[in-house]
Scaffold this motif. Structure first.
Motif, PDB file in Angstrom:
ATOM      1  N   ARG B 241       0.819  -1.218   0.000  1.00 25.69           N
ATOM      2  CA  ARG B 241       0.000   0.000   0.000  1.00 25.69           C
ATOM      3  C   ARG B 241       0.851   1.265   0.000  1.00 25.69           C
ATOM      4  O   ARG B 241       0.514   2.260  -0.643  1.00 25.69           O
ATOM      5  CB  ARG B 241      -0.916  -0.004   1.233  1.00 25.69           C
ATOM      6  CG  ARG B 241      -1.878   1.162   1.259  1.00 25.69           C
ATOM      7  CD  ARG B 241      -2.560   1.308   2.598  1.00 25.69           C
ATOM      8  NE  ARG B 241      -3.457   2.441   2.589  1.00 25.69           N
ATOM      9  CZ  ARG B 241      -3.069   3.679   2.791  1.00 25.69           C
ATOM     10  NH1 ARG B 241      -1.805   3.975   3.033  1.00 25.69           N
ATOM     11  NH2 ARG B 241      -3.970   4.673   2.756  1.00 25.69           N
ATOM     12  N   VAL B 244       1.696   2.139  -3.512  1.00 22.65           N
ATOM     13  CA  VAL B 244       0.626   2.158  -4.519  1.00 22.65           C
ATOM     14  C   VAL B 244       0.186   3.575  -4.884  1.00 22.65           C
ATOM     15  O   VAL B 244       0.042   4.429  -4.009  1.00 22.65           O
ATOM     16  CB  VAL B 244      -0.582   1.351  -3.968  1.00 22.65           C
ATOM     17  CG1 VAL B 244      -1.876   1.745  -4.631  1.00 22.65           C
ATOM     18  CG2 VAL B 244      -0.348  -0.132  -4.159  1.00 22.65           C
ATOM     19  N   LYS B 246      -2.672   3.821  -6.926  1.00 22.44           N
ATOM     20  CA  LYS B 246      -4.127   3.719  -7.034  1.00 22.44           C
ATOM     21  C   LYS B 246      -4.570   2.268  -6.919  1.00 22.44           C
ATOM     22  O   LYS B 246      -3.979   1.397  -7.554  1.00 22.44           O
ATOM     23  CB  LYS B 246      -4.531   4.276  -8.405  1.00 22.44           C
ATOM     24  CG  LYS B 246      -5.962   4.096  -8.805  1.00 22.44           C
ATOM     25  CD  LYS B 246      -6.832   5.159  -8.211  1.00 22.44           C
ATOM     26  CE  LYS B 246      -8.285   5.039  -8.632  1.00 22.44           C
ATOM     27  NZ  LYS B 246      -9.158   5.815  -7.755  1.00 22.44           N
ATOM     28  N   TYR B 247      -5.589   2.022  -6.109  1.00 26.72           N
ATOM     29  CA  TYR B 247      -6.246   0.715  -6.127  1.00 26.72           C
ATOM     30  C   TYR B 247      -7.371   0.803  -7.149  1.00 26.72           C
ATOM     31  O   TYR B 247      -8.289   1.600  -6.987  1.00 26.72           O
ATOM     32  CB  TYR B 247      -6.845   0.387  -4.762  1.00 26.72           C
ATOM     33  CG  TYR B 247      -5.838  -0.023  -3.719  1.00 26.72           C
ATOM     34  CD1 TYR B 247      -5.024  -1.135  -3.901  1.00 26.72           C
ATOM     35  CD2 TYR B 247      -5.691   0.696  -2.544  1.00 26.72           C
ATOM     36  CE1 TYR B 247      -4.096  -1.515  -2.938  1.00 26.72           C
ATOM     37  CE2 TYR B 247      -4.773   0.323  -1.572  1.00 26.72           C
ATOM     38  CZ  TYR B 247      -3.979  -0.785  -1.781  1.00 26.72           C
ATOM     39  OH  TYR B 247      -3.071  -1.161  -0.832  1.00 26.72           O
ATOM     40  N   ARG B 377     -11.887  -9.742   5.444  1.00 27.31           N
ATOM     41  CA  ARG B 377     -12.383  -8.735   4.497  1.00 27.31           C
ATOM     42  C   ARG B 377     -12.432  -7.366   5.179  1.00 27.31           C
ATOM     43  O   ARG B 377     -12.061  -6.345   4.607  1.00 27.31           O
ATOM     44  CB  ARG B 377     -13.779  -9.127   3.999  1.00 27.31           C
ATOM     45  CG  ARG B 377     -14.342  -8.208   2.946  1.00 27.31           C
ATOM     46  CD  ARG B 377     -15.775  -8.588   2.624  1.00 27.31           C
ATOM     47  NE  ARG B 377     -15.877  -9.659   1.665  1.00 27.31           N
ATOM     48  CZ  ARG B 377     -15.959  -9.467   0.336  1.00 27.31           C
ATOM     49  NH1 ARG B 377     -15.921  -8.244  -0.150  1.00 27.31           N
ATOM     50  NH2 ARG B 377     -16.080 -10.478  -0.480  1.00 27.31           N
ATOM     51  N   LYS B 378     -12.900  -7.386   6.434  1.00 24.11           N
ATOM     52  CA  LYS B 378     -12.962  -6.143   7.205  1.00 24.11           C
ATOM     53  C   LYS B 378     -11.552  -5.588   7.435  1.00 24.11           C
ATOM     54  O   LYS B 378     -11.313  -4.376   7.321  1.00 24.11           O
ATOM     55  CB  LYS B 378     -13.655  -6.414   8.546  1.00 24.11           C
ATOM     56  CG  LYS B 378     -13.979  -5.171   9.322  1.00 24.11           C
ATOM     57  CD  LYS B 378     -14.805  -5.529  10.547  1.00 24.11           C
ATOM     58  CE  LYS B 378     -15.107  -4.295  11.371  1.00 24.11           C
ATOM     59  NZ  LYS B 378     -15.905  -4.611  12.547  1.00 24.11           N
ATOM     60  N   ASN B 381     -10.353  -3.892   4.271  1.00 25.57           N
ATOM     61  CA  ASN B 381     -10.971  -2.587   4.020  1.00 25.57           C
ATOM     62  C   ASN B 381     -10.323  -1.493   4.864  1.00 25.57           C
ATOM     63  O   ASN B 381     -10.203  -0.346   4.440  1.00 25.57           O
ATOM     64  CB  ASN B 381     -12.480  -2.643   4.298  1.00 25.57           C
ATOM     65  CG  ASN B 381     -13.239  -3.254   3.131  1.00 25.57           C
ATOM     66  OD1 ASN B 381     -12.797  -3.181   1.985  1.00 25.57           O
ATOM     67  ND2 ASN B 381     -14.369  -3.874   3.411  1.00 25.57           N
ATOM     68  N   ARG B 382      -9.900  -1.859   6.055  1.00 25.47           N
ATOM     69  CA  ARG B 382      -9.256  -0.877   6.930  1.00 25.47           C
ATOM     70  C   ARG B 382      -7.816  -0.611   6.500  1.00 25.47           C
ATOM     71  O   ARG B 382      -7.372   0.551   6.458  1.00 25.47           O
ATOM     72  CB  ARG B 382      -9.281  -1.368   8.385  1.00 25.47           C
ATOM     73  CG  ARG B 382     -10.667  -1.281   8.951  1.00 25.47           C
ATOM     74  CD  ARG B 382     -10.785  -1.910  10.311  1.00 25.47           C
ATOM     75  NE  ARG B 382     -12.103  -1.610  10.855  1.00 25.47           N
ATOM     76  CZ  ARG B 382     -12.304  -0.989  11.998  1.00 25.47           C
ATOM     77  NH1 ARG B 382     -11.292  -0.625  12.749  1.00 25.47           N
ATOM     78  NH2 ARG B 382     -13.525  -0.730  12.414  1.00 25.47           N
ATOM     79  N   LYS B 384      -6.583  -0.934   3.609  1.00 17.33           N
ATOM     80  CA  LYS B 384      -6.634  -0.181   2.344  1.00 17.33           C
ATOM     81  C   LYS B 384      -6.709   1.320   2.605  1.00 17.33           C
ATOM     82  O   LYS B 384      -6.192   2.126   1.844  1.00 17.33           O
ATOM     83  CB  LYS B 384      -7.864  -0.637   1.551  1.00 17.33           C
ATOM     84  CG  LYS B 384      -7.975  -0.028   0.172  1.00 17.33           C
ATOM     85  CD  LYS B 384      -9.016  -0.724  -0.683  1.00 17.33           C
ATOM     86  CE  LYS B 384     -10.417  -0.536  -0.167  1.00 17.33           C
ATOM     87  NZ  LYS B 384     -11.440  -1.026  -1.102  1.00 17.33           N
ATOM     88  N   LYS B 385      -7.332   1.670   3.724  1.00 16.81           N
ATOM     89  CA  LYS B 385      -7.496   3.092   4.042  1.00 16.81           C
ATOM     90  C   LYS B 385      -6.427   3.591   5.005  1.00 16.81           C
ATOM     91  O   LYS B 385      -6.537   4.687   5.557  1.00 16.81           O
ATOM     92  CB  LYS B 385      -8.884   3.327   4.612  1.00 16.81           C
ATOM     93  CG  LYS B 385      -9.950   3.129   3.561  1.00 16.81           C
ATOM     94  CD  LYS B 385     -11.332   3.389   4.080  1.00 16.81           C
ATOM     95  CE  LYS B 385     -12.320   3.339   2.943  1.00 16.81           C
ATOM     96  NZ  LYS B 385     -12.284   2.058   2.216  1.00 16.81           N
TER      97      LYS B 385
END
Lengths: 289, 387
Positions: B241, B244, B246-247, B377-378, B381-382, B384-385
């Motif tokens: 990340r 990166v 862009k996702y 998955r949760k 998502n975290r 990723k942010k």
């Protein structure tokens, strides 16, 4: 003792269709969402009816959500201030132009609404991307050796928001400026004001209701967005709406999504109430003549 | 002679252009025509008459871009011409989107066939009660489908099938050959996504936690189908990340980012890369050791018109149709190369297995991945942010 004044029911008759629509399309669905926020998510896409506060506890105690709220309000404030500054000038120009076909300028203002919001947002990739128009021109002119990194960052997100929401600001300010007596500025000039003073002390204060309405609209619309950061932002660029998107569409956790949605509604409701206290919301009606 | 409303409007407009009627009369006649249409049901009546005469409507949802184009051109258009039924195709960003819509609406109205991804989603749809029982007697072309690709679906629903496998592919690593050499890509493998010198030029698929975790497992030296240390996986994901730009969230966005040189390296779907290569873009593709393979099916949702859906699936599995679609979307078909002769174009597609056994490809084991999905998955998502 003074006789109590009879209440005139006619405004309520006139308002009733709108109130009914709001009740059916806003109050009832939001009530469902509130109820759903107390449900329990057992597994992906599997919820059980319950009355528990786990989702609300998570929202209130987890810094992840608080960071997102801070980012959302910060970015919304930046977009609102920039839109106010950038939107006032064209609104002033349209309101004061002697151009015969003023309707044409207003038409140009709403013309972008005819194109899909998504396409308008995506268009920035072709303007600010590595092979976009700006970098292409600068490279061709020899001003730069390699493309400027303008995309997939906070700058791109702000540009995207302003692009989409600026017409709302301009229209609000324009309507407010249109309602000002055109004799006031010349009158101020005859009393010794410079053009700038006449604007600052007469026109600007009188146009504030429109500016305030525009600011409120842009702030609320920005704070409720999620698509623009998704398309134009990088990994760090997200708003509270993106968390709702994740909860509902990725984690299939509707109770948490409902909790976050209702929380955003409450937060933006608080903004509107506080704003109305400071800006006197009843003044906003002046913006619309 | 009986003329329809459109023709009548065109005649009227022509008369206006010729000066035979003035503008006011033109608009007055148009207004009356509108009123008459409104009173009689007008356009809607016409449309409903046409709909009744047109046969059954089948709603299809898929992945968009070149995949949708291939299906429309080589499968749906010929099917519509042959049967008189209509296929209304739409694009989704992922099946979670469809599941959300179906749940929100409380019915599957408007949703019939999905281009469903992987066995995990097959299980999810079936477990959620949206499965159907296909009558395979109505889909004789299913006999040409590889046994190896049918087996995972049959393991989930041994007595019947709700879907037919349609294609397969891999999620490997795409790289811009003007900036990354083939030798460097092969040497680094999955670690190419962690090359610090490429910071700001690396992309990643943001839409699928398992895809991210799969690569995290490879980068942390674990077997993706037997992850023991999830922290190590997410540490690698965090490292990725930080590099990166862009996702991306759709195949179209992936292709756009690669084609425009916004990113030089990303994991990517084999067919999309093959499409870029066919367009002449300098993009290389690498399937690292234990790279992720997947299979896609055509899933028929509960409440669909079964006879017509089965007819469409059979048409799509016809070797001529399936091969044309495969060449268009650049993913090998589910047909067994031992039973159906493939074209040279198919034989050159990434991930293509001439044996029909798929033994060289590593698929996600649903027994390992599904139980941890809610939690991981949760987590993704975290992360990723930036959490």
């Amino acid at each position: 003792m003074a006789q109590a004044r009879e209440i005139d029911p006619r405004p309520w008759y006139l308002l009733s269709p709108a109130l009914l629509a709001i009740a059916l399309l806003v109050v009832v669905p939001m009530s469902f969402i509130l109820v759903y926020s107390f449900y329990e998510n057992i597994d992906l896409g599997l919820d059980a009816p319950a009355f528990q506060f786990g989702n609300w506890r998570e929202l209130l105690t987890d810094g992840y959500y608080h960071d997102a709220i801070w980012k959302t309000f910060r970015l919304s404030a930046i977009v609102t201030v920039l839109a106010a500054v950038l939107g006032y000038v064209p609104a002033y120009f349209i309101a004061n132009t002697r151009f015969r076909h003023k309707w044409l300028l207003l038409l140009l203002l709403i013309l972008p609404f005819w194109v899909s919001f998504i396409i308008r947002t995506l268009s920035w990739i072709h303007i600010m991307g590595n092979q976009g128009a700006i970098n292409g021109l600068l490279l061709w002119l020899g001003v730069i050796d390699e493309p400027l990194p303008m995309m997939f960052n906070e700058f791109a997100v702000i540009v995207g928001f302003i692009h989409v929401f600026l017409p709302y600001m301009i229209l609000n300010v324009y309507v407010s400026l249109e309602g000002i007596d055109r004799n006031l500025e010349p009158a101020a000039r005859t009393l010794g004001c410079t053009p700038w003073q006449a604007f600052l002390e007469v026109t600007l204060p009188l146009s504030l209701p429109g500016l305030a309405a525009g600011c409120l609209l842009v702030f609320v619309l920005t704070a409720g967005s999620y698509v623009t950061p998704l398309i134009l932002g990088g990994p760090d660029d997200f708003l509270f709406g993106n968390l709702i998107y994740d909860a509902v569409l990725s984690e299939l956790n509707w109770p948490m999504g409902a909790t976050l949605s209702f929380a955003l509604l409450v937060l933006l409701g608080v903004v509107v109430v506080v704003y109305s206290r400071f800006m006197r919301l009843n003044q906003l009606s002046k913006a619309f003549g | 002679m009986k003329i329809d409303s459109t023709k009548r409007y065109e005649v009227l407009r022509e008369r206006l252009g010729n000066g035979d009627v003035d503008r006011r009369t033109f608009f007055r006649l148009l207004g009356f025509a509108g009123m008459a249409a409104g009173v009689s049901g007008g356009v809607m009546t016409g449309l409903s008459r046409r709909a009744l005469a047109a046969g059954t409507e089948l709603h299809f949802e898929g992945w968009g871009g070149v995949v949708s184009e291939a299906l429309r051109k080589h499968a749906f258009d010929p099917y519509e011409k042959k049967t008189g039924n209509t296929v209304i195709d739409a694009t989704f960003g992922g099946e979670a989107e469809v599941l959300t819509k179906v749940r929100a609406a409380g019915s599957t109205d408007g949703h019939n066939i999905l281009h469903s991804s992987g066995v995990s989603w097959y299980k999810r749809w079936v477990d959620a009660g949206y499965g159907t029982e296909l009558n395979l007697a109505n889909i004789p072309n299913v006999d040409n489908v590889m046994d190896s690709i049918m087996a995972p679906f049959r393991a989930i629903t041994p007595d019947s099938l709700s879907a037919v496998p349609y294609d397969y592919g891999t999620t490997g690593i795409a790289y811009n050959t003007e900036h990354v050499s083939r030798e460097q890509a092969e040497k680094l493998g999955a670690d190419l996504l962690l090359a610090k010198e490429l910071k700001g030029k690396i992309g990643g698929w943001g839409g699928d936690w398992a895809n991210r975790a799969w690569y995290g497992a490879l980068q942390s030296g674990q077997d993706p189908n037997d992850i023991e240390d999830w922290d190590a996986v997410w540490d690698k994901v965090r490292e990725h990340r930080s590099l990166v730009l862009k996702y991306w969230s759709s195949g179209a966005e992936l292709m756009d980012l690669l084609a425009k040189g916004e990113i030089w390296v990303t994991e990517a779907w084999s067919g999309r890369v093959a499409a870029l290569q066919a367009q002449g873009h300098p993009i290389g593709y690498l399937d690292p050791k234990n790279g992720l393979a997947w299979m896609e099916s055509m899933f028929v949702l509960k409440g669909s018109p079964m006879a017509e859906a089965e007819e469409l699936l059979n048409f799509m599995l016809d070797p001529q149709t399936a091969i044309a679609v495969a060449e268009g979307q650049k993913y090998p078909p589910s047909l067994d190369p031992q039973k159906v002769a493939m074209t040279p174009v198919i034989e050159k597609l990434p991930a293509y297995d001439p044996t029909g056994k798929l033994a060289g490809l590593v698929f996600r084991d649903p027994d390992k991945w599904n139980p941890v999905e809610k939690q991981q998955r949760k987590a993704w998502n975290r992360i990723k942010k930036g959490a």
